[in-house]
Design a protein around this motif. Structure first.
Motif, mmCIF file in Angstrom:
data_model
loop_
_atom_site.group_PDB
_atom_site.id
_atom_site.type_symbol
_atom_site.label_atom_id
_atom_site.label_comp_id
_atom_site.label_asym_id
_atom_site.label_seq_id
_atom_site.Cartn_x
_atom_site.Cartn_y
_atom_site.Cartn_z
ATOM 1 N N UNK A 1 -56.288 70.063 14.397
ATOM 2 C CA UNK A 1 -57.033 68.728 15.046
ATOM 3 C C UNK A 1 -55.751 67.747 14.500
ATOM 4 N N UNK A 2 -55.930 66.534 15.190
ATOM 5 C CA UNK A 2 -54.804 65.766 15.125
ATOM 6 C C UNK A 2 -55.105 64.878 14.597
ATOM 7 N N UNK A 3 -54.246 64.146 13.175
ATOM 8 C CA UNK A 3 -54.226 63.071 12.312
ATOM 9 C C UNK A 3 -52.928 62.451 12.759
ATOM 10 N N UNK A 4 -52.983 60.745 11.644
ATOM 11 C CA UNK A 4 -52.486 60.386 11.732
ATOM 12 C C UNK A 4 -52.282 60.209 10.214
ATOM 13 N N UNK A 5 -51.041 58.985 9.674
ATOM 14 C CA UNK A 5 -50.624 58.432 8.635
ATOM 15 C C UNK A 5 -51.070 57.335 8.361
ATOM 16 N N UNK A 6 -51.203 57.638 6.925
ATOM 17 C CA UNK A 6 -52.143 56.302 6.066
ATOM 18 C C UNK A 6 -51.411 56.572 4.633
ATOM 19 N N UNK A 7 -51.291 55.168 4.467
ATOM 20 C CA UNK A 7 -50.915 54.208 3.041
ATOM 21 C C UNK A 7 -51.920 54.866 2.295
ATOM 22 N N UNK A 8 -51.452 55.127 1.119
ATOM 23 C CA UNK A 8 -52.881 55.167 0.081
ATOM 24 C C UNK A 8 -51.837 54.581 -1.206
ATOM 25 N N UNK A 9 -52.668 53.614 -2.198
ATOM 26 C CA UNK A 9 -51.962 52.136 -2.909
ATOM 27 C C UNK A 9 -53.128 51.980 -3.606
ATOM 28 N N UNK A 10 -52.890 51.820 -5.344
ATOM 29 C CA UNK A 10 -53.817 51.045 -5.640
ATOM 30 C C UNK A 10 -54.771 49.361 -5.169
ATOM 31 N N UNK A 11 -55.713 49.828 -5.351
ATOM 32 C CA UNK A 11 -56.700 49.130 -5.212
ATOM 33 C C UNK A 11 -55.907 47.566 -5.342
ATOM 34 N N UNK A 12 -55.796 47.355 -6.760
ATOM 35 C CA UNK A 12 -55.077 45.967 -7.048
ATOM 36 C C UNK A 12 -54.052 45.725 -6.058
ATOM 37 N N UNK A 13 -53.450 46.273 -5.574
ATOM 38 C CA UNK A 13 -51.856 45.850 -5.104
ATOM 39 C C UNK A 13 -52.039 44.813 -3.855
ATOM 40 N N UNK A 14 -51.667 43.483 -3.689
ATOM 41 C CA UNK A 14 -51.519 42.506 -2.740
ATOM 42 C C UNK A 14 -52.080 43.576 -1.498
ATOM 43 N N UNK A 15 -51.473 44.396 -1.003
ATOM 44 C CA UNK A 15 -51.334 44.526 0.242
ATOM 45 C C UNK A 15 -52.754 45.920 0.817
ATOM 46 N N UNK A 16 -53.545 45.583 0.004
ATOM 47 C CA UNK A 16 -54.712 46.293 0.483
ATOM 48 C C UNK A 16 -55.515 45.509 0.347
ATOM 49 N N UNK A 17 -55.425 44.404 0.405
ATOM 50 C CA UNK A 17 -56.437 43.589 1.183
ATOM 51 C C UNK A 17 -56.473 43.760 2.574
ATOM 52 N N UNK A 18 -54.892 44.035 3.326
ATOM 53 C CA UNK A 18 -54.782 43.955 4.859
ATOM 54 C C UNK A 18 -55.898 45.453 5.059
ATOM 55 N N UNK A 19 -55.914 45.131 7.228
ATOM 56 C CA UNK A 19 -56.729 45.999 7.432
ATOM 57 C C UNK A 19 -55.894 47.256 7.844
ATOM 58 N N UNK A 20 -54.491 47.053 7.636
ATOM 59 C CA UNK A 20 -53.960 47.564 8.401
ATOM 60 C C UNK A 20 -52.389 47.712 8.049
ATOM 61 N N UNK A 21 -51.348 48.714 7.717
ATOM 62 C CA UNK A 21 -50.230 48.556 7.672
ATOM 63 C C UNK A 21 -49.187 49.024 8.525
ATOM 64 N N UNK A 22 -47.861 48.008 8.347
ATOM 65 C CA UNK A 22 -46.586 48.774 8.641
ATOM 66 C C UNK A 22 -45.510 49.404 7.567
ATOM 67 N N UNK A 23 -44.294 49.941 8.318
ATOM 68 C CA UNK A 23 -43.739 50.824 7.897
ATOM 69 C C UNK A 23 -42.969 49.508 6.796
ATOM 70 N N UNK A 24 -42.437 49.027 7.618
ATOM 71 C CA UNK A 24 -41.797 47.274 7.250
ATOM 72 C C UNK A 24 -42.516 47.266 5.600
ATOM 73 N N UNK A 25 -43.583 46.664 5.067
ATOM 74 C CA UNK A 25 -44.769 46.480 4.363
ATOM 75 C C UNK A 25 -44.319 46.927 3.289
ATOM 76 N N UNK A 26 -44.142 48.089 3.470
ATOM 77 C CA UNK A 26 -43.519 48.990 2.113
ATOM 78 C C UNK A 26 -42.879 49.797 2.203
ATOM 79 N N UNK A 27 -41.945 49.383 2.974
ATOM 80 C CA UNK A 27 -40.222 49.521 2.430
ATOM 81 C C UNK A 27 -39.739 49.260 1.347
#
Length: 305
Positions: free
Chosen positions: A166-192
């Motif tokens: 089963x091929x799988x990709x990566x996701x970001x787990x983050x608190x629902x109240x985090x500012x980045x949670x409002x985005x549909x998709x994230x990049x590594x630079x967003x969470x570095x």
């Protein structure tokens, strides 16, 4: 004739005569001529040294010894039929024990679906799950304590075969109240620059090393990393607001209050495929049945929602 020369046909013929209450009816039932059948029953009586049947005008009746032997003979024939059936089931991969090695987030995704499908198709097979890391699975396979294992990042082993389930990709787990949670998709630079919770601490190399490699490819350095033992601990800490974590698709089935998942940008997500591994020299029908089930389910495996 003595007891050591008794054969199954003696038992079958005797049981048929008792059940049909007639030599003639038993011969018709067994599709044999009556004289050979009569001789077989006589040989049986001679070997036992007792009279089993009394011939009466209305048919045959069993003696006391005959009634006892009839019950035992019928049980023996039933056991042989059961043994033959179980042997056939085992030869078809429908009976036995399947020892499966599992580890990590895959237990929240594809593996339960595969196991459920296999058990529905092979209800007489006992499926036993063993929680072992990658190295433990490889060792158990070579020691024949496992039939098949599931994990990620298998290297080439000459005596073992592995294939992607089963091929799988990566996701970001983050608190629902985090500012980045409002985005549909994230990049590594967003969470570095965020505190990251990665897993497992042991054994190494592990998922942690694969995740760090992705940052290095983007010429990024994570600000702070906390290492924990497993994905459940990681997402629990994320839910508590302790940081963010990288998780595979399977782990997204873990639902906790205040926790959300956002996919990593496709260009950076890489593949963290779930693989199946088993011995090259294992040609058992049971393994073949399981592998066939897994292969048939590849397209049906449901991604997390």
């Amino acid at each position: 004739m003595n007891l050591s020369t008794l054969e199954l046909r003696h038992l079958r013929y005797f049981v048929a005569v008792v059940e049909q209450r007639s030599f003639r009816a038993a011969a018709l039932h067994l599709h044999v001529s009556q004289p050979p059948l009569t001789r077989q029953v006589q040989q049986l009586e001679e070997a036992l040294g007792v009279t089993l049947l009394l011939r009466k005008p209305r048919g045959v009746e069993t003696t006391v010894a005959g009634r006892v032997f009839f019950e035992e003979a019928r049980n023996v024939l039933a056991l042989i039929a059961q043994g033959a059936r179980r042997a056939q089931l085992a030869g078809q991969g429908q009976l036995g024990q399947l020892d499966v090695g599992v580890f990590g987030s895959a237990m929240f995704g594809a593996i339960p679906q595969v196991i459920q499908a296999f058990r529905q198709q092979h209800p007489k097979v006992d499926v036993v799950l063993h929680n072992l890391d990658r190295a433990g699975q490889i060792r158990a396979l070579r020691e024949r304590r496992l039939t098949v294992g599931f994990n990620r990042f298998f290297d080439i082993e000459p005596d073992l075969h592995w294939e992607v389930v089963h091929p799988e990709r990566l996701n970001i787990a983050l608190p629902a109240a985090h500012p980045l949670a409002s985005r549909d998709r994230l990049r590594l630079k967003d969470i570095a620059g965020e505190p990251l919770i990665l897993y497992p601490r042991h054994p190494r190399p592990s998922f942690i090393d694969q995740a760090l490699r992705l940052f290095q490819q983007q010429q990024l350095t994570p600000r702070m990393i906390q290492e924990v033992d497993d994905v459940v601990t990681a997402v629990a800490l994320v839910s508590s607001g302790m940081g963010l974590s990288l998780v595979t698709d399977s782990a997204c089935n873990l639902r906790l209050p205040g926790l959300v998942y956002r996919p990593l940008h496709a260009v950076e997500a890489d593949h963290f495929d779930l693989c199946m591994i088993y011995r090259v020299d294992d040609h058992s029908a049971l393994l073949k049945a399981f592998v066939d089930t897994v292969r048939a389910m590849r397209k049906a495996l449901q991604p997390p929602h």
